[in-house]
Enzyme design. Structure first.
Site, PDB file in Angstrom:
ATOM      1  N   ASN A  90       0.942  -1.440  -0.402  1.00 49.28           N
ATOM      2  CA  ASN A  90       0.217  -0.079   0.306  1.00 49.28           C
ATOM      3  C   ASN A  90       0.857   1.117   0.349  1.00 49.28           C
ATOM      4  O   ASN A  90       2.091   0.813  -0.072  1.00 49.28           O
ATOM      5  CB  ASN A  90      -0.579  -0.234   1.084  1.00 49.28           C
ATOM      6  N   ARG A  91       0.134   2.456   0.543  1.00 44.74           N
ATOM      7  CA  ARG A  91       1.026   3.784   0.039  1.00 44.74           C
ATOM      8  C   ARG A  91       1.791   4.642   0.874  1.00 44.74           C
ATOM      9  O   ARG A  91       1.736   3.830   2.172  1.00 44.74           O
ATOM     10  CB  ARG A  91       0.035   4.818  -0.283  1.00 44.74           C
ATOM     11  N   HIS A 116       3.200   0.230  -2.850  1.00 46.88           N
ATOM     12  CA  HIS A 116       3.533  -1.593  -3.366  1.00 46.88           C
ATOM     13  C   HIS A 116       5.126  -1.753  -3.714  1.00 46.88           C
ATOM     14  O   HIS A 116       4.964  -2.293  -4.531  1.00 46.88           O
ATOM     15  CB  HIS A 116       2.445  -1.734  -4.520  1.00 46.88           C
ATOM     16  N   HIS A 190      -1.177 -10.168  -3.590  1.00 47.84           N
ATOM     17  CA  HIS A 190      -2.143  -9.118  -3.490  1.00 47.84           C
ATOM     18  C   HIS A 190      -2.616 -10.093  -5.053  1.00 47.84           C
ATOM     19  O   HIS A 190      -3.203  -9.662  -5.773  1.00 47.84           O
ATOM     20  CB  HIS A 190      -1.486  -8.880  -4.696  1.00 47.84           C
ATOM     21  N   SER A 191      -2.961 -11.660  -4.474  1.00 51.03           N
ATOM     22  CA  SER A 191      -4.376 -11.678  -5.532  1.00 51.03           C
ATOM     23  C   SER A 191      -5.709 -11.683  -5.374  1.00 51.03           C
ATOM     24  O   SER A 191      -6.226 -11.160  -4.237  1.00 51.03           O
ATOM     25  CB  SER A 191      -4.538 -13.891  -4.488  1.00 51.03           C
ATOM     26  N   TYR A 192      -6.566 -12.131  -6.997  1.00 54.61           N
ATOM     27  CA  TYR A 192      -7.754 -11.410  -6.790  1.00 54.61           C
ATOM     28  C   TYR A 192      -7.982 -12.440  -6.887  1.00 54.61           C
ATOM     29  O   TYR A 192      -8.334 -13.485  -7.582  1.00 54.61           O
ATOM     30  CB  TYR A 192      -7.823 -10.629  -7.986  1.00 54.61           C
ATOM     31  N   ASP A 262     -11.569   0.158  -1.048  1.00 51.74           N
ATOM     32  CA  ASP A 262      -9.891   0.197  -1.340  1.00 51.74           C
ATOM     33  C   ASP A 262      -9.471   0.947   0.099  1.00 51.74           C
ATOM     34  O   ASP A 262      -8.920   1.701  -0.134  1.00 51.74           O
ATOM     35  CB  ASP A 262      -9.935   0.995  -2.346  1.00 51.74           C
ATOM     36  N   GLN A 302      -6.295  -5.125   3.988  1.00 52.29           N
ATOM     37  CA  GLN A 302      -7.324  -4.158   2.614  1.00 52.29           C
ATOM     38  C   GLN A 302      -8.269  -4.843   1.968  1.00 52.29           C
ATOM     39  O   GLN A 302      -7.734  -6.192   1.477  1.00 52.29           O
ATOM     40  CB  GLN A 302      -5.707  -3.762   1.851  1.00 52.29           C
ATOM     41  N   GLU A 330      -5.422  -8.197   1.261  1.00 56.77           N
ATOM     42  CA  GLU A 330      -4.404  -8.041   1.347  1.00 56.77           C
ATOM     43  C   GLU A 330      -4.395  -7.654   2.993  1.00 56.77           C
ATOM     44  O   GLU A 330      -4.524  -6.778   3.575  1.00 56.77           O
ATOM     45  CB  GLU A 330      -3.904  -6.779   0.506  1.00 56.77           C
TER      46      GLU A 330
END
Ligand code: GLA
Length: 371
Positions: A90-91, A116, A190-192, A262, A302, A330
């Site tokens: 993340n940021r 990331h 980071h799997s979707y 998000d 997340q 996440e």
């Protein structure tokens, strides 16, 4: 379902422009679940599980060739499909933080912010790998050394991540890291997922439970304001399982900023102390009956509802990945922690070991409404 012996098989997946080979490890748990991990980005390229009727589908978004993860279209939209994320998930606001009196400037790759891990995060690195079989299951251990100064971070970080696929239908992800200078570290995966099968459409009907009383609201550039906001009475209350899409279109400033969900959720730990596994999330897909439960030692998760997917990427099954055709959960420390004194620290010092564990547990249920 026929029971087979758990196994690991290694195959060539592709080659990077500099000639380095990318390998794929195929893990099978002997119980109907298999997954493929590649050494580029530690990416899980496929994860196949049975539904309530015993039909096996691939439930993660991704590609079956290296080119899929390296195409211009992919790099432009940069969804981080299935990848290991580091050095910081993340940021970090404006790619800047101060540590022990020194200001560090990181690569900025998300408007003014660092996201990331920067321009070339751990998701775009080649990892050293070897497979293993032990009493818990079959797996692959990945190692990557991030050099001092990489993407602007201080310290040489030795990172080790293991994926273990167990006979109990779990994927256990263990993260370890050590450093020679103090540095922020926040690793994640980071799997979707689409529990109805990748490429099968939207995930808004999936019912989500998040074990969180609070979330960290953000500004319009998705940097946390520092507040921990109670979820009660908001579209962020997933303490009782709720379809992802039930409230996603409500008039809500936070949903506008994220173009959906998000956001980082603050996990309830009750008596479990930091570092112990707690249930973080449970997701049920109504048609397939697939269930995903996530437990973690991390303080946050997340929840990203795939808002930036726009149909330009065509997945391994030949279908376009449209908006909300997958979701990511996440496990992590909170975004921008190096600039947020009120958040749990993400600083790893020399002599310490970063350790984090996340467990995905797969099962099925037949009753759509039971959650
Ligand atoms: C995370 C971020 C999102 C987005 C996705 C990948 O979930 O919070 O804003 O970057 O990764 O597209």
């Amino acid at each position: 379902m026929t029971t087979q012996t758990p196994s690991v098989e290694k195959q060539r997946f592709g080659q990077l422009p500099d000639g380095r080979k990318v390998e794929a490890y195929h893990l099978r748990n002997g119980h109907g679940i298999d997954m493929t991990v590649i050494t580029y980005g530690g990416i899980i390229t496929s994860l196949r599980t049975p539904d309530a009727q015993g039909n096996v589908d691939d439930i993660v978004l991704g590609f079956d060739s290296l080119e899929g993860y390296r195409s211009d279209a992919y790099r432009q939209s940069n969804p981080y499909f299935g990848a290991l994320i580091g050095r910081y998930g993340n940021r970090i606001a404006e790619g800047r933080f101060m540590l022990d009196g020194t200001t560090y400037e990181l690569a900025t790759n998300d408007g003014p912010h660092h996201l990331h891990g920067g321009d070339k995060g751990f998701d775009k690195r080649l990892w050293q790998a070897h497979s293993f079989e032990n009493d818990t299951g079959v797996g692959v251990e990945l190692r990557y050394t991030s050099e001092d100064g990489e993407e602007g971070y201080p310290g040489r970080l030795d990172t080790r991540v293991t994926y273990t696929l167990t006979a109990d239908d779990e994927v256990i992800i263990d993260y370890h890291a050590t450093t020679d200078k103090a540095t922020p570290v926040n690793l994640t995966q980071h799997s979707y997922f689409n529990l109805a099968g990748e490429g099968s459409g939207s995930i808004v009907d999936h019912r989500l439970m998040l074990n969180a009383d609070a979330f960290t609201p953000v500004d319009d550039t998705l940097i946390p304001t520092g507040e921990l906001r109670d979820v009660a009475g908001t579209p962020f209350d997933f303490r009782d399982a709720t379809p992802i899409g039930a409230r996603i279109g409500e008039e809500n400033t936070q949903l506008v900023y994220g173009q959906g969900y998000d956001h980082n959720f603050v996990l309830v730990r009750d008596d479990a102390s930091a570092g112990e596994l707690v249930t973080a999330a449970r997701v049920v897909a109504p048609q397939s009956g697939r269930v995903l439960e996530i437990a973690t030692t991390e303080p946050g998760i997340q929840f990203y509802s795939g808002n930036f997917l726009d149909g330009t990427l065509i997945g391994k099954g030949g279908d376009a990945y449209e908006k909300r055709s997958g979701f990511a959960l996440e496990t992590q420390h909170f975004p921008d922690s190096p600039n947020q004194a009120g958040f749990p620290s993400t600083i790893l010092a020399p002599g310490e070991t970063y350790e984090s564990r996340t467990v995905w547990r797969f099962s099925t249920q037949r009753d759509d409404n039971a959650s």
